[in-house]
Design an enzyme around this catalytic site. Sequence first.
Site, PDB file in Angstrom:
ATOM      1  CE1 TYR A   1       3.626   2.600   0.021  1.00 15.87           C
ATOM      2  CE2 TYR A   1       2.310   2.943  -1.937  1.00 15.87           C
ATOM      3  CZ  TYR A   1       3.030   2.100  -1.116  1.00 15.87           C
ATOM      4  OH  TYR A   1       3.141   0.771  -1.426  1.00 15.87           O
TER       5      TYR A   1
ATOM      6  CE  LYS B   1      -0.551   1.682  -0.203  1.00 12.79           C
ATOM      7  NZ  LYS B   1       0.028   0.470  -0.742  1.00 12.79           N
TER       8      LYS B   1
ATOM      9  CD  GLU C   1       1.466  -7.588   2.545  1.00 13.78           C
ATOM     10  OE1 GLU C   1       0.422  -7.025   2.188  1.00 13.78           O
ATOM     11  OE2 GLU C   1       2.354  -7.009   3.212  1.00 13.78           O
TER      12      GLU C   1
ATOM     13  CG  LEU D   1      -1.212  -2.382   3.083  1.00 14.85           C
ATOM     14  CD1 LEU D   1      -0.418  -1.359   3.881  1.00 14.85           C
ATOM     15  CD2 LEU D   1      -1.193  -2.016   1.612  1.00 14.85           C
TER      16      LEU D   1
HETATM   17  N1  PDD Z   1       0.278  -1.650  -3.208  1.00 14.44           N
HETATM   18  N2  PDD Z   1       0.082  -5.432   0.170  1.00 14.44           N
HETATM   19  C1  PDD Z   1       1.102  -4.678  -0.281  1.00 14.44           C
HETATM   20  C2  PDD Z   1       2.470  -4.946   0.248  1.00 14.44           C
HETATM   21  C3  PDD Z   1       0.878  -3.674  -1.231  1.00 14.44           C
HETATM   22  O1  PDD Z   1       1.901  -2.913  -1.653  1.00 14.44           O
HETATM   23  C4  PDD Z   1      -0.448  -3.477  -1.737  1.00 14.44           C
HETATM   24  C5  PDD Z   1      -0.756  -2.431  -2.763  1.00 14.44           C
HETATM   25  C6  PDD Z   1      -1.487  -4.293  -1.244  1.00 14.44           C
HETATM   26  C7  PDD Z   1      -2.908  -4.135  -1.705  1.00 14.44           C
HETATM   27  O2  PDD Z   1      -3.520  -3.014  -1.109  1.00 14.44           O
HETATM   28  P1  PDD Z   1      -4.702  -2.217  -1.848  1.00 14.44           P
HETATM   29  O3  PDD Z   1      -5.754  -3.206  -2.177  1.00 14.44           O
HETATM   30  O4  PDD Z   1      -5.155  -1.217  -0.840  1.00 14.44           O
HETATM   31  O5  PDD Z   1      -4.105  -1.587  -3.086  1.00 14.44           O
HETATM   32  C8  PDD Z   1      -1.182  -5.252  -0.286  1.00 14.44           C
HETATM   33  C9  PDD Z   1       0.091  -0.511  -4.079  1.00 14.44           C
HETATM   34  C10 PDD Z   1      -0.908  -0.701  -5.164  1.00 14.44           C
HETATM   35  C11 PDD Z   1       1.443  -0.003  -4.557  1.00 14.44           C
HETATM   36  O6  PDD Z   1       2.372  -0.033  -3.753  1.00 14.44           O
HETATM   37  O7  PDD Z   1       1.559   0.461  -5.687  1.00 14.44           O
END
Ligand code: PDD
Length: 284
Positions: free
Chosen positions: A36, A146, A178, A202
């Site tokens: 996703y 992801k 993270e 991620l």
């Molecule tokens: N998640 N690490 C993890 C495990 C995450 O789920 C996310 C973001 C990030 C940050 O990535 P980005 O800057 O590309 O949003 C890091 C999204 C927002 C979610 O699962 O809703």
Amino acid sequence: MANDNPMVYLNGRFLPLDQAQVSVLDRGFLFADGVYEVIPVYGGRMLRWSEHWRRLEASLAGIHMPPPLTMIEMESALQRLIQGVYDQYLYLQITRGNAGKRDHNIPKDYIPTVFAMCSPIGPLPRETGIKAVTLDDIRWKLCHIKSIALLGNILLRQQALDQGVNEAILVRDGFVTEGAASNVFALLDGVLVTPPKGPDLLPGITRDLILELAHKHDVPAKEAPLPLEALHQAQEIWLTSSTREIVPVLELDGRPVGSGRAGPSWRNMDELYQAFKARARSGQ
Ligand code: PDD
């Protein structure tokens, strides 16, 4: 007021959310066999669409699945979905679809499921910040994908909530990876540090944007392993994500971070980020 039955995209069709249905044999449902993206939309414009698309392609490659649509096809579908939408975020999910039976083997023939919807953003915890705890990163070893398999993240987030704080900062072999749904930055002796990309985390789009802004505006920043002891000494800690932007962590493991208030480096970076967003919103 938010529309609780918005139009969504499902396999080439646009239909109201309450009419969008997938099979119980969908491999996303049975195996979490899918990936996703979450893309912020400001003023009806996707922020960093090509970066999100590239990460989606990398996630699909990571699960041995060719992209079911081209970038242009996907973009035009998403553009139609965000017509008239102001500040929202797009959720886009691709699964390996329905292969007619439940079988662990990756099927040769299948029709992927492609689903997208918009949701409202916020309200965001800005200078009010959040509290976090550090927890052992119990997730699998392909965290750069992801994946929609988020049970590890969900259990870790819940463990944090059960301890009365907002987020878990994850630690593997003594090093920060993270957050449960965010990337981590720490200010150490005036230098912003974020863990390097790799299978443990991620590659966040917000993370990359912050590094880019830091570089452009002479803010000292580097990608380097972040030991847990260093995190406990940090003057500031931030969590970053597309939906929560940059959130200062004001308490970690029951102790205040720095002054216990949103710090000057956060304030500076948040201003740069908000200015970037404002430019993106007006199409610059
Ligand atoms: N998640 N690490 C993890 C495990 C995450 O789920 C996310 C973001 C990030 C940050 O990535 P980005 O800057 O590309 O949003 C890091 C999204 C927002 C979610 O699962 O809703």
